[in-house]
Design an enzyme around this catalytic site. Sequence first.
Site, PDB file in Angstrom:
ATOM      1  CB  VAL A  43     -12.045   4.535   2.203  1.00  0.00           C
ATOM      2  CG1 VAL A  43     -12.841   3.378   2.862  1.00  0.00           C
ATOM      3  CG2 VAL A  43     -12.568   5.899   2.528  1.00  0.00           C
ATOM      4  CG  ASN A  67      -2.031  -0.962   0.782  1.00  0.00           C
ATOM      5  OD1 ASN A  67      -2.980  -0.656   0.231  1.00  0.00           O
ATOM      6  ND2 ASN A  67      -2.282  -1.856   1.558  1.00  0.00           N
ATOM      7  CG  HIS A  92     -10.576   1.963  10.407  1.00  0.00           C
ATOM      8  ND1 HIS A  92     -11.794   1.796  11.079  1.00  0.00           N
ATOM      9  CD2 HIS A  92     -10.328   1.324   9.245  1.00  0.00           C
ATOM     10  CE1 HIS A  92     -12.466   1.194  10.213  1.00  0.00           C
ATOM     11  NE2 HIS A  92     -11.698   0.732   9.298  1.00  0.00           N
ATOM     12  CG  ASP A 135     -14.156   2.838  13.252  1.00  0.00           C
ATOM     13  OD1 ASP A 135     -14.301   1.530  13.194  1.00  0.00           O
ATOM     14  OD2 ASP A 135     -13.210   3.451  12.675  1.00  0.00           O
ATOM     15  NE  ARG A 171     -18.242  -1.231  11.666  1.00  0.00           N
ATOM     16  CZ  ARG A 171     -17.098  -1.461  11.179  1.00  0.00           C
ATOM     17  NH1 ARG A 171     -15.914  -1.192  11.682  1.00  0.00           N
ATOM     18  NH2 ARG A 171     -17.275  -2.088  10.040  1.00  0.00           N
TER      19      ARG A 171
END
Length: 333
Positions: A131, A107, A189, A161, A164
């Site tokens: 994201v 990444n 995250h 989050d 949630r």
Amino acid sequence: MAAKTPIKVCVTGGAGQIAYSLLLQLASGRVFGNDQPLILHLLDIEPCLEKLKGVVMELDDLALSLIREVKATADPMEAFADIDIALLLGAFPRLKGMERKDLLAKNNAIFIEQGKALDAVAKKTVKVVVVGNPCNTNALTAMNNATSIPRQNFSCLTRLDQNRAKSQLAARLGVSPGAIKNVIIWGNHSSTQFPDATHASVSIDGEDKSLPGVLSDDFWLKSEFISTIQQRGASVIKARGLSSAMSAAKAIGDHIHDWWFGTENGVYTSMGVPSDGSYNIPEGVMYSFPVTIDKERNYHIVQNLSRDNFATEKMKETYDELKAEAEAAAALV
């Protein structure tokens, strides 16, 4: 009233499942308003271009008046040209047996390239939301490679989050999630994140009351509540066989809607942003803080929120993980 000028929005990972859930939100006006036309740039890798063509066909078939143009490409320079918003969903997934350092390496290369492309061709006012995971460190990498774009224009998604957490608190209290505000996600995250309801409130009969006071269950707030949010993504994967898509897309829409229009008075939201020393979190990581957003689309970290020793330890734990990730990513360059 004169028609608004279209804004250019780029979505990477455009053929993926999150993008598939997100694009209708963008095109229908939920995120930027019912009077804001869009030009969509969809970016994905070469092997996914045929699938991306199908996504473009479906966008055409929506017959929505806000979509003025859709461009599909595998070239970041083309995708990021003159854009106003970059929603960076695409990232290399963690495969079975893959070490975290190998995931970071994959990444890091992607977000170095995308950061440089943003720097070269995007508007200097572009708002960037990362994201693709590990989203905090990927956002840091992109930001560090887009040096002509203000650092405050970069963020990563922790709104999922937060959503949630609101849902779990609402279920516990027997109220609507809309009755709850100012839940905070601190840090990464990841499974070290710190969901914090200390400063949250709940509306009961039209009156805002301290959520911890109404709930009166500090043990649950410091145990099961935290672990449930920390592990929610893994729980979805275990049950569904795929990662969160519908809820992730909704959270992305919430995040960028608030960044575009500002937060309501007395309300803050959670965003992963460059640390500036607030709450003794050193600079050099992308850390989720509570923020307010003004009408000029500038976010401001909420200051002077009280913390007990438990919260301080949790905030440091997730910082330590982010620091290690940032150092590992930097060592790859």
